[in-house]
Design an enzyme around this catalytic site. Structure first.
Site, PDB file in Angstrom:
ATOM      1  N   LYS A  49       0.841  -1.210   0.000  1.00  7.04           N
ATOM      2  CA  LYS A  49       0.000   0.000   0.000  1.00  7.04           C
ATOM      3  C   LYS A  49       0.872   1.255   0.000  1.00  7.04           C
ATOM      4  CE  LYS A  49      -3.715  -2.492   2.321  1.00  7.04           C
ATOM      5  NZ  LYS A  49      -4.357  -2.870   3.593  1.00  7.04           N
ATOM      6  N   GLN A 107      -4.050  -1.712   9.955  1.00  2.00           N
ATOM      7  CA  GLN A 107      -4.038  -3.008   9.284  1.00  2.00           C
ATOM      8  C   GLN A 107      -4.581  -4.101  10.210  1.00  2.00           C
ATOM      9  OE1 GLN A 107      -3.095  -3.599   5.968  1.00  2.00           O
ATOM     10  NE2 GLN A 107      -3.872  -5.665   6.353  1.00  2.00           N
ATOM     11  N   ASP A 145     -10.571   2.901   4.692  1.00  2.00           N
ATOM     12  CA  ASP A 145     -10.896   1.476   4.546  1.00  2.00           C
ATOM     13  C   ASP A 145     -12.410   1.268   4.477  1.00  2.00           C
ATOM     14  OD1 ASP A 145      -8.831  -0.322   4.215  1.00  2.00           O
ATOM     15  OD2 ASP A 145      -8.338  -0.445   6.342  1.00  2.00           O
TER      16      ASP A 145
END
Ligand code: NAP
Length: 290
Positions: A52, A96, A119
């Site tokens: 990412k 994460q 997200d």
């Protein structure tokens, strides 16, 4: 059979975003900034975060990785989230997952400012998605919708079976496919580990979206002639022929299923790259909203 090429599509999206970043720079403006919080040293998580961050660098975003020890307290992580919420230089950030067992993932997700939740996991963003309001849609379902869009696949009136009901893939996917949008407007069935007659159900699908994390679970007899099959699964299996020592395997028995399909994705060049591109799109959106 046509392969839905997520690598090519995601490249197209990256180029579009990179162009946008160039024009921001040319007009003397700051560029979007994504931060990623990585707790512990899980190999897969480290890999995902590294990818990412590399994506951000490639298209000209600023990026920051915040590493925290696996034994960090829940309070310390919540404080970090609070700090990122208030940091005016950060447009969006991700924590994460999965987190170590002693940390409550729901608590952390709830603590993220929905305006920076790129997200799309916060209840506010999930609620907005359900109502069709402006939101951040979680990266994987958003990437799949983008694939349908870019390949101009008409999903209207089709029977779509979504296999798997997780909060980050299956459930949002089922909602997006059933909404009055294009793509969307499908008649959706969501299936899971307690579903009966799964084989027959899958074989009745015009569109089959599989996100269960069971390698090559969907076999040819579970797929209708001419179906569209989207394989989200990505399970690491040991592979000594690879430098990394592993390879990712999907939830669909691609070799035996592909010839029955009108369209199909391949692991790893299908949904995976589209998920990564979606995070970049969401970060740009977070920047633009500010
Ligand atoms: P998850 O949270 O583990 O959920 C799995 C779902 O599959 C659950 O709803 C479970 O049912 C269902 N399931 C499990 N075994 C089943 C069976 N035998 N028959 C029917 N349903 C079954 O998984 P996830 O986070 O959604 O991820 C799924 C897969 O997608 C994983 O391989 C993951 O690595 C991959 N993934 C890939 C990307 C990407 O970018 N390519 C992104 C996210 C996830 P119950 O609810 O009844 O337990």
């Amino acid at each position: 059979m046509q392969l839905l090429d997520g690598t090519a599509c995601s490249q197209e999206i990256r180029q579009e975003i990179a162009k946008e970043v160039e024009s921001l720079k040319a007009s003397g403006k700051r560029v979007p900034h994504l931060a990623a919080v990585l707790v512990g040293d899980d190999g897969a998580s480290q890999n995902y975060v590294a990818m990412k961050i590399r994506d951000c660098e490639e298209i000209g975003f600023n990026s920051t990785t915040i590493r925290m020890e696996a034994d960090i307290s829940e309070d310390a992580l919540l404080n970090k989230v609070d700090e990122l919420n208030r940091n005016p230089d950060i447009d969006g950030f991700i924590v994460q997952l999965p987190l170590p067992a002693h940390i409550d993932e729901n608590k952390v997700t709830l603590a993220i400012d929905p305006a920076k939740d790129v997200d799309g996991f916060s209840p506010v963003n999930v609620g907005n998605m359900c109502l069709g309001l402006p939101t951040f849609i979680s990266a994987t379902p958003n990437g799949i919708m983008e694939l349908f869009r870019r390949y101009r696949i008409d999903t209207t009136g089709k029977h779509c079976v979504v296999l798997g009901r997780s909060n980050i893939v299956g459930t949002p996917m089922s909602i997006l496919m059933s909404r009055n949008t294009n793509p969307g407007n499908a008649t959706v069935t969501i299936a899971h580990s307690r579903t009966q007659n799964l084989k027959e159900l899958c074989a009745s699908a015009d569109i089959l979206i599989v996100a269960i994390g069971k390698t090559e679970f969907v076999t040819a007899d579970m797929v209708k002639e001419g179906a569209i099959v989207i394989d989200v699964g990505q399970t690491r299996v040991p592979d000594s022929s690879r430098k990394s020592g592993f390879r990712n395997v999907g939830d669909v028995d691609f070799e035996n299923v592909k010839d029955k399909c009108s369209y199909i994705t391949f692991v790893t060049g299908g949904v995976g790259p589209m998920t990564r591109a979606s995070l970049l799109q969401n970060t740009l959106k977070a920047y633009q909203r500010r």
